[in-house]
Design a protein around this motif. Structure first.
Motif, PDB file in Angstrom:
ATOM      1  N   THR A  17       0.419   8.531 -14.995  1.00 55.57           N
ATOM      2  CA  THR A  17       0.496   7.114 -14.644  1.00 55.57           C
ATOM      3  C   THR A  17       1.758   6.848 -13.835  1.00 55.57           C
ATOM      4  N   LEU A  18       1.577   6.125 -12.744  1.00 53.61           N
ATOM      5  CA  LEU A  18       2.659   5.734 -11.850  1.00 53.61           C
ATOM      6  C   LEU A  18       2.758   4.212 -11.889  1.00 53.61           C
ATOM      7  N   TRP A  19       3.960   3.665 -12.057  1.00 55.54           N
ATOM      8  CA  TRP A  19       4.162   2.217 -12.083  1.00 55.54           C
ATOM      9  C   TRP A  19       4.977   1.793 -10.878  1.00 55.54           C
ATOM     10  N   VAL A  20       4.457   0.799 -10.158  1.00 56.11           N
ATOM     11  CA  VAL A  20       5.188   0.147  -9.073  1.00 56.11           C
ATOM     12  C   VAL A  20       5.386  -1.281  -9.548  1.00 56.11           C
ATOM     13  N   ASP A  50      -1.778   8.283  -1.595  1.00 55.21           N
ATOM     14  CA  ASP A  50      -3.101   8.914  -1.506  1.00 55.21           C
ATOM     15  C   ASP A  50      -3.453   9.553  -2.838  1.00 55.21           C
ATOM     16  N   GLY A  51      -4.684   9.339  -3.247  1.00 54.00           N
ATOM     17  CA  GLY A  51      -5.163   9.914  -4.493  1.00 54.00           C
ATOM     18  C   GLY A  51      -4.872   9.060  -5.724  1.00 54.00           C
ATOM     19  N   ALA A  52      -4.141   7.970  -5.551  1.00 52.44           N
ATOM     20  CA  ALA A  52      -3.843   7.091  -6.690  1.00 52.44           C
ATOM     21  C   ALA A  52      -4.951   6.066  -6.858  1.00 52.44           C
ATOM     22  N   ARG A  53      -5.287   5.757  -8.098  1.00 54.03           N
ATOM     23  CA  ARG A  53      -6.299   4.736  -8.405  1.00 54.03           C
ATOM     24  C   ARG A  53      -5.668   3.643  -9.250  1.00 54.03           C
ATOM     25  N   VAL A  54      -5.875   2.399  -8.856  1.00 53.41           N
ATOM     26  CA  VAL A  54      -5.307   1.279  -9.617  1.00 53.41           C
ATOM     27  C   VAL A  54      -5.889   1.278 -11.024  1.00 53.41           C
ATOM     28  N   GLU A  55      -5.009   1.257 -12.008  1.00 48.95           N
ATOM     29  CA  GLU A  55      -5.426   1.123 -13.403  1.00 48.95           C
ATOM     30  C   GLU A  55      -5.322  -0.331 -13.852  1.00 48.95           C
ATOM     31  N   GLU A  56      -4.199  -0.957 -13.496  1.00 56.38           N
ATOM     32  CA  GLU A  56      -3.955  -2.310 -13.968  1.00 56.38           C
ATOM     33  C   GLU A  56      -2.966  -3.017 -13.053  1.00 56.38           C
ATOM     34  N   SER A 108      -0.107  -0.470 -12.091  1.00 56.81           N
ATOM     35  CA  SER A 108      -0.046   0.910 -12.576  1.00 56.81           C
ATOM     36  C   SER A 108      -1.207   1.668 -11.938  1.00 56.81           C
ATOM     37  N   TYR A 109      -0.925   2.911 -11.616  1.00 59.93           N
ATOM     38  CA  TYR A 109      -1.902   3.778 -10.950  1.00 59.93           C
ATOM     39  C   TYR A 109      -2.134   5.032 -11.777  1.00 59.93           C
TER      40      TYR A 109
END
Length: 151
Positions: free
Chosen positions: A136-139, A62-68, A85-86
Motif C-alpha cells: 500500500t502506497l499513501w499520497v 504505473d501499476g498502482a490501483r486506487v484503494e481509497e 491510498s494505492y
C-alpha cells in the motif's frame, strides 16, 4: 384561598420563566459569539474540498490501483487531510520519482525528503508519500489555516 394562592404563585413563576427566556433569546446571539468555537467548521470544509480536488492525488504511479480516497479534519488542531491510498507493488524509489515529477508539473515545490508544498485553498499544503508498506502506497495532503510548517 389556598388554591388561588398556589395558582397565583404558579402563574408568577411561569411568567417569570417566560420573561427570563425572552431576555435570554434577545441576549443569546451576542453571548454565543463570545463563546469559543471548538472543532472543524465551514472554513475547514472548504479547505478539505480544495485539498481533495488536487489532481496530484489521482496521479498514482504505473501499476498502482486506487484503494481509497479519504479526507478528514482534526477537531483539536484543525489540521485538514486529504489523501489516496494505492495498491502498489513497486519500489519506494519508483513511486517517489513518479510523484515528484507529477507534483512538479502541477505546481508543487520541493521540500525535505518526500514533502512538497503548494498554496491550496488559501493555506500552505504539504504533500507527502508514505510506503509502499505491505503493498500500500499513501499520497496525502495536509494543511491548516494557521499555516503550520510540516516539512
Amino acid at each position: 384561598m389556598r388554591i388561588r394562592t398556589a395558582g397565583t404563585m404558579l402563574g408568577g413563576l411561569l411568567l417569570g420563566a417566560l420573561l427570563l427566556g425572552t431576555a435570554w433569546q434577545a441576549a443569546g446571539a451576542p453571548l454565543r459569539s463570545l463563546l469559543p468555537v471548538y472543532g472543524c467548521g465551514d472554513a475547514e470544509d472548504r479547505l478539505g474540498d480544495a485539498l481533495a480536488g488536487e489532481s496530484v492525488l489521482a496521479a498514482g504511479p504505473d501499476g498502482a490501483r486506487v484503494e481509497e480516497s479519504y479526507r478528514s479534519c482534526d477537531d483539536d488542531d484543525l489540521f485538514v487531510v486529504a489523501g489516496t491510498s494505492y495498491a502498489y507493488d513497486g519500489t519506494r524509489e519508483t513511486a517517489l520519482t513518479h510523484l515528484r515529477t507529477e507534483a512538479a508539473a502541477r505546481g508543487w515545490r520541493g521540500g525535505a525528503g518526500t514533502c512538497l508544498t503548494k498554496r491550496v485553498g488559501g493555506a500552505t499544503a504539504y504533500l507527502t508519500l508514505e510506503g509502499p508498506d505491505d503493498g500500500t502506497l499513501w499520497v496525502e495532503l495536509v494543511a491548516d489555516r494557521g499555516n503550520s510548517a510540516w516539512c
